[in-house]
Design a protein around this motif. Sequence first.
Motif, PDB file in Angstrom:
ATOM      1  N   SER A   1      -6.340   4.050  -8.040  1.00 31.96           N
ATOM      2  CA  SER A   1      -7.424   4.389  -7.117  1.00 31.96           C
ATOM      3  C   SER A   1      -7.109   3.998  -5.682  1.00 31.96           C
ATOM      4  N   SER A   2      -6.597   2.781  -5.499  1.00 29.87           N
ATOM      5  CA  SER A   2      -6.304   2.300  -4.145  1.00 29.87           C
ATOM      6  C   SER A   2      -4.867   2.566  -3.719  1.00 29.87           C
TER       7      SER A   2
ATOM      8  N   CYS B   1       0.845  -1.191   0.000  1.00 28.52           N
ATOM      9  CA  CYS B   1       0.000   0.000   0.000  1.00 28.52           C
ATOM     10  C   CYS B   1       0.884   1.245   0.000  1.00 28.52           C
ATOM     11  N   LEU B   2       0.734   2.076  -1.025  1.00 30.83           N
ATOM     12  CA  LEU B   2       1.522   3.298  -1.151  1.00 30.83           C
ATOM     13  C   LEU B   2       0.693   4.550  -0.860  1.00 30.83           C
ATOM     14  N   LYS B   3      -0.469   4.355  -0.253  1.00 28.23           N
ATOM     15  CA  LYS B   3      -1.319   5.500   0.076  1.00 28.23           C
ATOM     16  C   LYS B   3      -0.596   6.403   1.072  1.00 28.23           C
TER      17      LYS B   3
END
Length: 230
Positions: free
Chosen positions: A88-89, A55-57
């Motif tokens: 998107s994620s 996850c790179l958010k």
Amino acid sequence: MKNLIPSSKKADAEGELDNKLNWISNLMGQRYSLIEKLYKEIKSGIGEEKALTLCLKGKSPEVISYSCQLASTLHKVNFLEEYNYSKSSKNLRVKLSKSPEAIKFLSGDWLERYVKQQLIKFAREQGQKIDFSYIANAEVTLPDGSDFEIDLFFHINDRFYWIESKTGSYRDCIEKYSWLASEMGLGPDQVFLVLADVDQETRSRIYSSYNLSAISVEEVESLLYRIVRR
């Protein structure tokens, strides 16, 4: 009888792959702080059958860009079986190849390649101004009969240097490094450990206990530049 001489087409393919791996190694070394999270995820997943999702958010555009670039290039040389990034994620999904070449490269060969390439680059820039030679992955036999491999040993003018590169644990080797450096008469300004994870406490402990110098991946270029220019 089998032809033991490789075809020119095969040799060209091997040379092309080697050039690509050198390029990837430079990307990883020069942008290590940006691809560190992805690399650690990949390295921890070596030997796993399932795909990995990172996850790179919340990460900077540079981290996302270089992480995707690294994953994409690894996929192109078949070191990743799968690669997908969802805008998107902000999830980056990869599945590692089980090939011995991929495992060797991702386990740490990339760092050895990076260090060697930087050394050669700076030495070539100096041309005839310096007396330079090197040997990589030299296998030696110690007095106790055990085999030992030296990552990179080189000579510039009247001084010798030794560099070991570690992306994982080094603790089972460091006493041997220290002993061999002493036997060769090399001080801490001539023997360096390039570590993927190193803090000031670790640097100080290695220096005081083993008479060796530890540096980070990000310090490789400046160190080699100083050595060659010296």
